[in-house]
Design a protein around this motif. Sequence first.
Motif, PDB file in Angstrom:
ATOM      1  N   VAL A  27       0.114   1.488  58.873  1.00  0.00           N
ATOM      2  CA  VAL A  27       0.551   2.226  60.067  1.00  0.00           C
ATOM      3  C   VAL A  27       1.628   3.225  59.678  1.00  0.00           C
ATOM      4  N   ARG A  28       2.578   2.771  58.872  1.00  0.00           N
ATOM      5  CA  ARG A  28       3.654   3.671  58.410  1.00  0.00           C
ATOM      6  C   ARG A  28       3.062   4.851  57.637  1.00  0.00           C
ATOM      7  N   ASP A  29       2.116   4.583  56.754  1.00  0.00           N
ATOM      8  CA  ASP A  29       1.567   5.631  55.890  1.00  0.00           C
ATOM      9  C   ASP A  29       0.618   6.585  56.614  1.00  0.00           C
ATOM     10  N   ALA A  39      -8.376   2.092  57.115  1.00  0.00           N
ATOM     11  CA  ALA A  39      -7.972   1.993  55.712  1.00  0.00           C
ATOM     12  C   ALA A  39      -8.099   0.561  55.194  1.00  0.00           C
ATOM     13  N   MET A  40      -8.013  -0.406  56.098  1.00  0.00           N
ATOM     14  CA  MET A  40      -8.109  -1.809  55.698  1.00  0.00           C
ATOM     15  C   MET A  40      -9.487  -2.404  55.989  1.00  0.00           C
ATOM     16  N   GLY A  41     -10.399  -1.568  56.485  1.00  0.00           N
ATOM     17  CA  GLY A  41     -11.749  -2.050  56.761  1.00  0.00           C
ATOM     18  C   GLY A  41     -11.841  -2.942  57.990  1.00  0.00           C
ATOM     19  N   TYR A  44     -10.559  -1.008  65.153  1.00  0.00           N
ATOM     20  CA  TYR A  44      -9.358  -0.616  65.867  1.00  0.00           C
ATOM     21  C   TYR A  44      -8.859  -1.783  66.721  1.00  0.00           C
ATOM     22  N   ARG A  45      -9.779  -2.468  67.370  1.00  0.00           N
ATOM     23  CA  ARG A  45      -9.387  -3.586  68.240  1.00  0.00           C
ATOM     24  C   ARG A  45      -8.655  -4.660  67.455  1.00  0.00           C
ATOM     25  N   ARG A  46      -9.173  -5.035  66.296  1.00  0.00           N
ATOM     26  CA  ARG A  46      -8.529  -6.057  65.470  1.00  0.00           C
ATOM     27  C   ARG A  46      -7.130  -5.593  65.035  1.00  0.00           C
ATOM     28  N   ALA A  47      -7.035  -4.345  64.586  1.00  0.00           N
ATOM     29  CA  ALA A  47      -5.745  -3.802  64.165  1.00  0.00           C
ATOM     30  C   ALA A  47      -4.769  -3.777  65.340  1.00  0.00           C
TER      31      ALA A  47
END
Length: 115
Positions: A27-29, A39-41, A44-47
């Motif tokens: 999130v920062r990057d 970026a982590m595969g 959006y809902r999970r993130a």
Amino acid sequence: MTKISLKFDFANGERLGPGKVDLLEQVRDHGSIAAAGRAMGMSYRRAWLLIDRLNHMFLEPVVVTQLGGRGGGAAGLTPFGEDVVACYRALQAKTAAAVADDLAVLEAALRPKAD
């Protein structure tokens, strides 16, 4: 090289580990929960659910969001969120240093990886 991975199960039932800290760094990057998830595969809902959990597990939020508009939404770490990441990474480094000698003994006894 062996990697040290820490997971904290707090007395209040909350958990903090490498996945959540990696997500905060993404999130920062990337400046976006959606981009961090991609970026982590992860979806959006999970993130978003993980960020929401993190924002509610501490007395202060770790991520601040801005609603989307023409250019889309944005997200970033709060100063406290930066502190959480830095504290976790410091604990990870201290743990690695503390166990280095014992870990070297185990690594020396490993069977070589077959090609």
